[in-house]
Scaffold this motif. Structure first.
Motif, PDB file in Angstrom:
ATOM      1  N   GLY A 192       1.024   8.779 -12.079  1.00  0.00           N
ATOM      2  CA  GLY A 192       2.007   9.772 -11.649  1.00  0.00           C
ATOM      3  C   GLY A 192       1.955  11.070 -12.421  1.00  0.00           C
ATOM      4  O   GLY A 192       2.869  11.895 -12.325  1.00  0.00           O
ATOM      5  N   LYS A 193       0.878  11.287 -13.180  1.00  0.00           N
ATOM      6  CA  LYS A 193       0.740  12.521 -13.958  1.00  0.00           C
ATOM      7  C   LYS A 193      -0.162  13.504 -13.228  1.00  0.00           C
ATOM      8  O   LYS A 193      -1.178  13.128 -12.634  1.00  0.00           O
ATOM      9  CB  LYS A 193       0.169  12.212 -15.344  1.00  0.00           C
TER      10      LYS A 193
ATOM     11  N   THR B 212      -2.918   7.855 -10.858  1.00  0.00           N
ATOM     12  CA  THR B 212      -2.222   6.597 -10.568  1.00  0.00           C
ATOM     13  C   THR B 212      -0.982   6.426 -11.437  1.00  0.00           C
ATOM     14  O   THR B 212      -0.045   5.730 -11.051  1.00  0.00           O
ATOM     15  CB  THR B 212      -3.161   5.408 -10.782  1.00  0.00           C
TER      16      THR B 212
ATOM     17  N   PRO C 293       2.969  11.458  -3.887  1.00  0.00           N
ATOM     18  CA  PRO C 293       2.825  10.147  -4.517  1.00  0.00           C
ATOM     19  C   PRO C 293       4.124   9.599  -5.085  1.00  0.00           C
ATOM     20  O   PRO C 293       4.260   8.388  -5.262  1.00  0.00           O
ATOM     21  CB  PRO C 293       1.800  10.398  -5.627  1.00  0.00           C
ATOM     22  N   THR C 294       5.072  10.479  -5.386  1.00  0.00           N
ATOM     23  CA  THR C 294       6.369  10.069  -5.924  1.00  0.00           C
ATOM     24  C   THR C 294       7.449  10.975  -5.359  1.00  0.00           C
ATOM     25  O   THR C 294       7.165  12.066  -4.851  1.00  0.00           O
ATOM     26  CB  THR C 294       6.409  10.174  -7.463  1.00  0.00           C
TER      27      THR C 294
ATOM     28  N   TYR D 103      -2.376  14.204  -8.452  1.00  0.00           N
ATOM     29  CA  TYR D 103      -1.588  13.236  -9.211  1.00  0.00           C
ATOM     30  C   TYR D 103      -2.396  11.958  -9.398  1.00  0.00           C
ATOM     31  O   TYR D 103      -2.961  11.415  -8.440  1.00  0.00           O
ATOM     32  CB  TYR D 103      -0.277  12.919  -8.486  1.00  0.00           C
TER      33      TYR D 103
ATOM     34  N   TYR E 184      -0.579  17.355  -4.307  1.00  0.00           N
ATOM     35  CA  TYR E 184      -0.390  15.900  -4.325  1.00  0.00           C
ATOM     36  C   TYR E 184      -1.682  15.161  -4.635  1.00  0.00           C
ATOM     37  O   TYR E 184      -1.655  14.074  -5.205  1.00  0.00           O
ATOM     38  CB  TYR E 184       0.150  15.420  -2.975  1.00  0.00           C
TER      39      TYR E 184
END
Length: 204
Positions: A78-79, A76, A24-25, A74, A71
């Protein structure tokens, strides 16, 4: 990307592409993919000492994919959902299965946590998992599971000695300590000083 043939072991390039697709990041990619590469390096170090037949390509794919389900945890913002982290294995297994990867590869996701999660563990610890056995059955699964124990995605990420892991796993029962001792006896211990210097991460 979908793997077309159910008997195909994905290449390193295909595996990296999957990490890039589902991370996601950039930070999540760096954390998880680097960990997977390190676990692969640990496994390869242990393989150098082993003479019994092992499917090296399968071990490599298993190492590089075993944590891809992280993944899915995670949010929305980003945690990472630490409370449900134990689910990352079954989430990864489902992800790879849906992509068409062979079951022998997907199993590395759901069968590497700790030194194996049993049906009794799921019930006794009330884990958020379907009741079942998530234990490593083949030599390749056992090797990937074992290699994973020597590196942690903590902040900062660290290498973990056999003694440190044995002490940590004791809280889950003496049977887990004994299981880990069997793996140490089977595969030996990797040169973590060498790997710690190579990846510039501390050894605890």
């Amino acid at each position: 990307m979908t793997i077309e043939h159910a008997t195909t072991i994905p290449t390193d390039e295909q595996i990296r592409a999957l990490h890039e697709r589902f991370a996601p990041t950039e930070e999540a990619f760096d954390l998880v993919y680097t960990h997977c590469r390190i676990v692969c390096a640990v496994a390869e170090h242990l393989l150098d000492r082993r003479h019994a037949p092992v499917d090296v390509d399968l071990v490599r794919a298993g190492c590089l994919l075993h944590d891809i389900g992280v993944y899915r945890l995670y949010g929305t913002a980003g945690k990472l959902d630490h409370d449900n982290y134990v689910r990352h294995g079954v989430l990864g297994h489902a992800l790879l299965r849906d992509l068409g990867l062979p079951e022998v590869v997907a199993r590395f996701c759901s069968h590497h946590t700790g030194v194996g999660i049993t049906r009794a563990d799921v019930r006794r610890q009330r884990l958020p998992l379907p009741v079942g056995d998530y234990t490593a059955d083949t030599v390749e699964e056992r090797l990937v599971m074992y290699a994973d124990k020597f590196h942690s995605k903590t902040t900062p990420p660290t290498f973990v000695t056999a003694a440190s892991y044995a002490a940590a796993v004791r809280r889950f029962g003496e049977d887990k300590v004994a299981r880990f001792a069997e793996l140490v006896e089977t595969f030996g211990e990797p040169d973590l000083d060498l790997l710690s210097r190579r990846y510039r991460q501390p050894l605890v």
